[in-house]
Design a protein around this motif. Sequence first.
Motif, mmCIF file in Angstrom:
data_model
loop_
_atom_site.group_PDB
_atom_site.id
_atom_site.type_symbol
_atom_site.label_atom_id
_atom_site.label_comp_id
_atom_site.label_asym_id
_atom_site.label_seq_id
_atom_site.Cartn_x
_atom_site.Cartn_y
_atom_site.Cartn_z
ATOM 1 N N SER A 26 40.677 -12.732 9.656
ATOM 2 C CA SER A 26 41.171 -13.365 10.883
ATOM 3 C C SER A 26 42.453 -12.746 11.399
ATOM 4 O O SER A 26 42.799 -12.907 12.570
ATOM 5 N N ILE A 27 43.187 -12.069 10.519
ATOM 6 C CA ILE A 27 44.415 -11.394 10.926
ATOM 7 C C ILE A 27 44.357 -9.949 10.442
ATOM 8 O O ILE A 27 43.545 -9.596 9.594
ATOM 9 N N THR A 28 45.221 -9.134 11.011
ATOM 10 C CA THR A 28 45.303 -7.733 10.591
ATOM 11 C C THR A 28 46.429 -7.583 9.578
ATOM 12 O O THR A 28 47.589 -7.905 9.870
ATOM 13 N N ILE A 29 46.080 -7.115 8.383
ATOM 14 C CA ILE A 29 47.054 -6.835 7.334
ATOM 15 C C ILE A 29 46.899 -5.368 6.950
ATOM 16 O O ILE A 29 45.782 -4.941 6.630
ATOM 17 N N PRO A 30 47.943 -4.569 6.989
ATOM 18 C CA PRO A 30 47.816 -3.188 6.505
ATOM 19 C C PRO A 30 47.203 -3.191 5.115
ATOM 20 O O PRO A 30 47.572 -4.024 4.265
ATOM 21 N N HIS A 31 46.277 -2.270 4.866
ATOM 22 C CA HIS A 31 45.513 -2.387 3.631
ATOM 23 C C HIS A 31 46.364 -2.201 2.384
ATOM 24 O O HIS A 31 46.122 -2.851 1.356
ATOM 25 N N ASP A 32 47.352 -1.356 2.446
ATOM 26 C CA ASP A 32 48.262 -1.215 1.310
ATOM 27 C C ASP A 32 48.948 -2.538 1.002
ATOM 28 O O ASP A 32 49.155 -2.899 -0.160
ATOM 29 N N GLU A 33 49.300 -3.261 2.068
ATOM 30 C CA GLU A 33 49.955 -4.565 1.895
ATOM 31 C C GLU A 33 48.973 -5.576 1.300
ATOM 32 O O GLU A 33 49.332 -6.365 0.412
ATOM 33 N N LYS A 34 47.735 -5.553 1.778
ATOM 34 C CA LYS A 34 46.712 -6.446 1.225
ATOM 35 C C LYS A 34 46.521 -6.187 -0.264
ATOM 36 O O LYS A 34 46.440 -7.126 -1.069
ATOM 37 N N CYS A 35 46.461 -4.918 -0.640
ATOM 38 C CA CYS A 35 46.292 -4.576 -2.056
ATOM 39 C C CYS A 35 47.492 -5.018 -2.887
ATOM 40 O O CYS A 35 47.332 -5.398 -4.057
ATOM 41 N N GLU A 36 48.674 -5.011 -2.290
ATOM 42 C CA GLU A 36 49.850 -5.489 -3.003
ATOM 43 C C GLU A 36 49.765 -6.993 -3.243
ATOM 44 O O GLU A 36 50.152 -7.488 -4.311
ATOM 45 N N TYR A 37 49.251 -7.728 -2.267
ATOM 46 C CA TYR A 37 49.018 -9.162 -2.477
ATOM 47 C C TYR A 37 48.030 -9.380 -3.623
ATOM 48 O O TYR A 37 48.209 -10.280 -4.457
ATOM 49 N N ILE A 38 46.991 -8.560 -3.662
ATOM 50 C CA ILE A 38 46.008 -8.668 -4.744
ATOM 51 C C ILE A 38 46.683 -8.416 -6.091
ATOM 52 O O ILE A 38 46.463 -9.156 -7.058
ATOM 53 N N ARG A 39 47.508 -7.383 -6.159
ATOM 54 C CA ARG A 39 48.198 -7.064 -7.422
ATOM 55 C C ARG A 39 49.087 -8.226 -7.866
ATOM 56 O O ARG A 39 49.085 -8.617 -9.041
ATOM 57 N N LYS A 40 49.853 -8.759 -6.942
ATOM 58 C CA LYS A 40 50.766 -9.842 -7.300
ATOM 59 C C LYS A 40 49.996 -11.090 -7.741
ATOM 60 O O LYS A 40 50.333 -11.718 -8.751
ATOM 61 N N LEU A 41 48.969 -11.446 -7.006
ATOM 62 C CA LEU A 41 48.216 -12.652 -7.331
ATOM 63 C C LEU A 41 47.399 -12.495 -8.606
ATOM 64 O O LEU A 41 47.154 -13.477 -9.315
ATOM 65 N N SER A 42 46.983 -11.268 -8.909
ATOM 66 C CA SER A 42 46.172 -11.061 -10.116
ATOM 67 C C SER A 42 46.974 -11.295 -11.395
ATOM 68 O O SER A 42 46.391 -11.449 -12.470
ATOM 69 N N ASP A 43 48.307 -11.337 -11.280
ATOM 70 C CA ASP A 43 49.149 -11.721 -12.419
ATOM 71 C C ASP A 43 49.173 -13.238 -12.613
ATOM 72 O O ASP A 43 49.637 -13.725 -13.642
ATOM 73 N N GLN A 44 48.685 -13.946 -11.604
ATOM 74 C CA GLN A 44 48.749 -15.412 -11.599
ATOM 75 C C GLN A 44 47.377 -16.054 -11.742
ATOM 76 O O GLN A 44 47.222 -17.066 -12.435
ATOM 77 N N VAL A 45 46.375 -15.472 -11.063
ATOM 78 C CA VAL A 45 45.028 -16.045 -11.013
ATOM 79 C C VAL A 45 44.001 -14.911 -11.035
ATOM 80 O O VAL A 45 44.349 -13.729 -10.979
ATOM 81 N N THR A 46 42.740 -15.277 -11.083
ATOM 82 C CA THR A 46 41.659 -14.309 -10.891
ATOM 83 C C THR A 46 41.428 -14.154 -9.398
ATOM 84 O O THR A 46 41.192 -15.139 -8.693
ATOM 85 N N VAL A 47 41.508 -12.923 -8.915
ATOM 86 C CA VAL A 47 41.443 -12.671 -7.475
ATOM 87 C C VAL A 47 40.036 -12.242 -7.061
ATOM 88 O O VAL A 47 39.409 -11.384 -7.689
ATOM 89 N N ILE A 48 39.574 -12.867 -6.009
ATOM 90 C CA ILE A 48 38.361 -12.437 -5.310
ATOM 91 C C ILE A 48 38.820 -11.995 -3.929
ATOM 92 O O ILE A 48 39.455 -12.780 -3.214
ATOM 93 N N SER A 49 38.546 -10.763 -3.560
ATOM 94 C CA SER A 49 38.969 -10.301 -2.234
ATOM 95 C C SER A 49 37.765 -10.121 -1.336
ATOM 96 O O SER A 49 36.640 -9.953 -1.804
ATOM 97 N N GLU A 50 38.033 -10.185 -0.057
ATOM 98 C CA GLU A 50 36.950 -10.116 0.926
ATOM 99 C C GLU A 50 37.153 -8.920 1.837
ATOM 100 O O GLU A 50 38.255 -8.685 2.337
ATOM 101 N N VAL A 51 36.061 -8.189 2.067
ATOM 102 C CA VAL A 51 36.083 -7.017 2.945
ATOM 103 C C VAL A 51 35.195 -7.298 4.151
ATOM 104 O O VAL A 51 34.077 -7.797 4.001
ATOM 105 N N GLY A 52 35.690 -6.949 5.320
ATOM 106 C CA GLY A 52 34.923 -7.165 6.545
ATOM 107 C C GLY A 52 35.633 -8.141 7.454
ATOM 108 O O GLY A 52 36.403 -8.986 7.005
ATOM 109 N N SER A 53 35.366 -8.040 8.751
ATOM 110 C CA SER A 53 36.033 -8.875 9.739
ATOM 111 C C SER A 53 35.130 -10.012 10.198
ATOM 112 O O SER A 53 33.908 -9.884 10.236
ATOM 113 N N LYS A 54 35.769 -11.131 10.581
ATOM 114 C CA LYS A 54 35.035 -12.239 11.180
ATOM 115 C C LYS A 54 34.781 -11.999 12.665
ATOM 116 O O LYS A 54 34.075 -12.777 13.311
#
Length: 256
Positions: free
Chosen positions: A111-139
């Motif tokens: 729904s929003i545009t996030i630079p992909h490097d930034e999105k991957c950084e969110y994944i890295r940070k959250l994966s230290d806290q929870v199991t991450v499922i990420s989604e690819v593709g636009s709505k």
Amino acid sequence: MNYTLKSIPDRTQKPRVNGLTMVMDKGLSIRQIEDFLEVAGPHTDIVKLGWSTSYVTPNLENKLKIYRDAQIPVYFGGTLFEAFIIRNQFDDYRKILDKYDMKFAEVSDGSITIPHDEKCEYIRKLSDQVTVISEVGSKDAAKIFAPYKWISLMKAEIEAGSWKVIAEARESGNVGLYRDSGEVRQGLVDEILTQIPAETIIWEAPQKAQQVWFIKLIGSNINLGNIAPADVIPVETLRLGLRSDTFDHFLDMEAS
């Protein structure tokens, strides 16, 4: 099962990491969840509280407890993550995950545009806290990614720490993987599967024809997402070749 039939495809057993049925809860009540789990709990692997419905859902903690007591993981939809990100509230989002004792989180940018490097950084940070499922593709149906783009995004997100990547289709099944008619973008799927292992992907497939197509392509133990609660039992019969749409497919496999 209630009785014995020969030549039924082998299904992975719960708790499973492949052959997942991910269910979309768009606002079930406590009583509806109890009824749903009585029938479909054995065939449900993980539940998503769709988009940002958890923000307005009454009795949220009780709802989460019912799923957990049934040993079914539950997580908030990716749009909620995006709602926090667009408001510069990532730390608040992490606190919400802790507050509700969430073990999974979805990271998306549909729904929003996030630079992909930034999105991957969110994944890295959250994966230290929870199991991450990420989604690819636009709505957004107007945004059509080339196959190489899907592949590169999926690879990067898996490398960043995603347990599974979701191939976007929305709850309607007419964007991302699909044309606006709901028809599968077959060439796109074929290209993705040349480089991304099928067991790493959850294919959103809310429509029966889409479920049938993927089961015939990959087999009973494909990961399917955005399944409606009322469709869990029907989907399981499709996986086992016990519905007309896949009936001959698995009999032919056994005979070959």
